[in-house]
Scaffold this active site. Structure first.
Site, PDB file in Angstrom:
ATOM      1  N   ILE A 252      80.087 -53.101 -28.855  1.00  0.00           N
ATOM      2  CA  ILE A 252      78.593 -52.471 -28.976  1.00  0.00           C
ATOM      3  C   ILE A 252      78.432 -51.168 -28.196  1.00  0.00           C
ATOM      4  O   ILE A 252      79.234 -51.053 -27.111  1.00  0.00           O
ATOM      5  CB  ILE A 252      77.563 -53.518 -28.218  1.00  0.00           C
ATOM      6  CG1 ILE A 252      76.098 -52.920 -28.295  1.00  0.00           C
ATOM      7  CG2 ILE A 252      77.927 -53.854 -26.657  1.00  0.00           C
ATOM      8  CD1 ILE A 252      75.111 -53.994 -27.810  1.00  0.00           C
ATOM      9  N   SER A 253      78.051 -50.268 -28.668  1.00  0.00           N
ATOM     10  CA  SER A 253      78.403 -48.935 -28.213  1.00  0.00           C
ATOM     11  C   SER A 253      77.537 -48.811 -26.976  1.00  0.00           C
ATOM     12  O   SER A 253      76.477 -49.445 -26.611  1.00  0.00           O
ATOM     13  CB  SER A 253      77.765 -47.829 -29.402  1.00  0.00           C
ATOM     14  OG  SER A 253      78.558 -47.808 -30.284  1.00  0.00           O
TER      15      SER A 253
END
Length: 207
Positions: free
Chosen positions: A54-55
């Site tokens: 997840i960025s």
């Protein structure tokens, strides 16, 4: 915790008021397994399985600010991943199409975005590097994985005046680009800072 994260993003140069508003609103902890909830509002990337992450919130905010989506824009996201970026875009009122290469991540993100959060998003599993020609042209395209080059077919799927946000480089570091399709055969390329994304897989990505 969410308010502290928004303060951090503002200190790092995120100024778009709507980006900050929706990033405070979207519950990032929904995209984490319960065992890792304490990491949800830290400004860092986090593994989500399948070799993906997840960025980092700053990265999501930076790309979204560059994209500058407006309500009603037809937006194509390549790399659904956890679904967090898609949720941010959906909250900004765009008509969103998103494609995920990995079947497991696609199934998990679909459950969260469509069933749990009830966003009105068109979701697909497949090779996003070739685009979605059946739904083109798009006002905006955002790529959330590092590409070896700018795929021409993605530029071709933009409306005139449309914008593509894509990180381009090698397997370790990529430069963020904003490509504007000024005319049929003319583009304007702007370069921004260096990031580190997972690789874009598919025909026009990394093999």
């Amino acid at each position: 915790m969410r308010k502290a994260l928004i303060r951090t993003l503002a200190e790092k140069g995120i100024t778009h008021p709507e980006v900050l508003r929706v990033m405070e609103k979207v519950p990032r902890h929904f995209f984490f397994e319960k065992a890792f909830l304490e990491h949800a509002y830290q400004d860092k990337a986090f593994p989500i399985g399948e070799g993906q992450t997840i960025s980092q919130p700053y990265t999501v905010a930076f790309q979204t600010q560059l994209l500058a989506p407006k309500p009603g824009d037809k937006v194509f996201e390549i790399g659904t991943g956890s679904g967090y970026q898609a949720a941010i875009l959906a909250e900004m009122g765009v008509k969103l199409f998103t494609v995920e290469f990995n079947r497991h991540l696609y199934t998990r993100a679909s459950q969260l975005l469509l069933t749990q959060l009830r966003y009105n998003i068109k979701m697909y599993c497949g090779d996003g590097s070739v685009g979605l020609p059946v739904y083109a042209p798009f006002d905006k395209i955002i790529v959330t994985a590092g590409a070896p080059a700018v795929p021409k077919n993605l530029v071709d799927q933009l409306k005139i005046g449309g914008v593509l946000i894509i990180p381009v480089g090698n397997n370790e570091k990529q430069q963020m680009l904003r490509i504007t399709r000024a005319e049929d055969n003319k583009i304007i390329k702007e370069t921004f800072q260096i990031f580190s994304f997972v690789p874009l897989l598919g025909k026009n990505g990394w093999k």
